[in-house]
Design a protein around this motif. Structure first.
Motif, mmCIF file in Angstrom:
data_model
loop_
_atom_site.group_PDB
_atom_site.id
_atom_site.type_symbol
_atom_site.label_atom_id
_atom_site.label_comp_id
_atom_site.label_asym_id
_atom_site.label_seq_id
_atom_site.Cartn_x
_atom_site.Cartn_y
_atom_site.Cartn_z
ATOM 1 N N PHE A 1 0.607 -1.356 0.135
ATOM 2 C CA PHE A 1 0.112 0.148 0.305
ATOM 3 C C PHE A 1 1.316 1.865 -0.133
ATOM 4 N N SER A 2 1.619 0.763 1.275
ATOM 5 C CA SER A 2 2.848 2.541 1.247
ATOM 6 C C SER A 2 3.495 2.386 -0.641
ATOM 7 N N TYR A 3 4.008 1.444 -1.073
ATOM 8 C CA TYR A 3 4.446 1.639 -2.145
ATOM 9 C C TYR A 3 3.690 2.071 -3.693
ATOM 10 N N GLY A 4 2.333 1.769 -2.998
ATOM 11 C CA GLY A 4 1.677 2.172 -4.105
ATOM 12 C C GLY A 4 1.375 3.335 -3.925
ATOM 13 N N ILE A 5 1.026 4.130 -3.354
ATOM 14 C CA ILE A 5 1.035 5.350 -2.661
ATOM 15 C C ILE A 5 1.560 6.117 -3.611
ATOM 16 N N TYR A 6 3.342 5.785 -2.805
ATOM 17 C CA TYR A 6 4.441 6.626 -3.274
ATOM 18 C C TYR A 6 4.982 6.157 -5.355
ATOM 19 N N LEU A 7 4.416 5.352 -5.726
ATOM 20 C CA LEU A 7 4.310 5.028 -6.691
ATOM 21 C C LEU A 7 2.457 6.231 -7.731
ATOM 22 N N LYS A 8 1.948 6.569 -6.560
ATOM 23 C CA LYS A 8 0.578 7.035 -7.754
ATOM 24 C C LYS A 8 -0.471 5.869 -8.056
ATOM 25 N N ASP A 9 -0.255 4.872 -7.853
ATOM 26 C CA ASP A 9 -0.879 3.532 -8.641
ATOM 27 C C ASP A 9 -1.851 2.940 -7.512
ATOM 28 N N ILE A 10 -2.882 3.389 -8.216
ATOM 29 C CA ILE A 10 -4.481 3.431 -7.877
ATOM 30 C C ILE A 10 -4.497 1.905 -8.173
ATOM 31 N N PRO A 11 -4.561 0.967 -9.124
ATOM 32 C CA PRO A 11 -5.192 -0.287 -8.793
ATOM 33 C C PRO A 11 -3.714 -0.991 -7.230
#
Length: 86
Positions: free
Chosen positions: A50-60
């Motif tokens: 989840f944190s990595y997704g926030i960093y990448l701004k990756d919605i999926p």
């Protein structure tokens, strides 16, 4: 073909994979066969993704791990609650 759709398909299957276990655990309150350590590690992994997704701004990635973490919290709560009763 837009391959981003694969991210959304993966989101659906990954996020809902814990739903049947969460429903069964809430309904039956049977947690004896569930591993607390495994669910702690799975929850930590989901929070990391989840944190990595926030960093990448990756919605999926964000959506998958928001839902997955939610179901894992339910299962963890039930494991801790029901084992305290035993």
């Amino acid at each position: 073909m837009d391959f981003a759709i694969l991210g959304y398909v993966a989101t659906f299957f990954s996020a809902t994979s814990f739903l049947p276990q969460a429903i069964k655990t809430v309904r039956t309150r049977d947690v004896q066969s569930l591993s607390l350590i495994t669910y702690i590690f799975l929850f930590a992994a989901s929070l990391s993704w989840f944190s990595y997704g926030i960093y990448l701004k990756d919605i999926p990635l964000i959506a998958t791990n928001t839902l997955t973490s939610s179901f894992q919290v339910i299962i963890l709560f039930m494991i801790l609650k029901e084992r305290d009763k035993s």
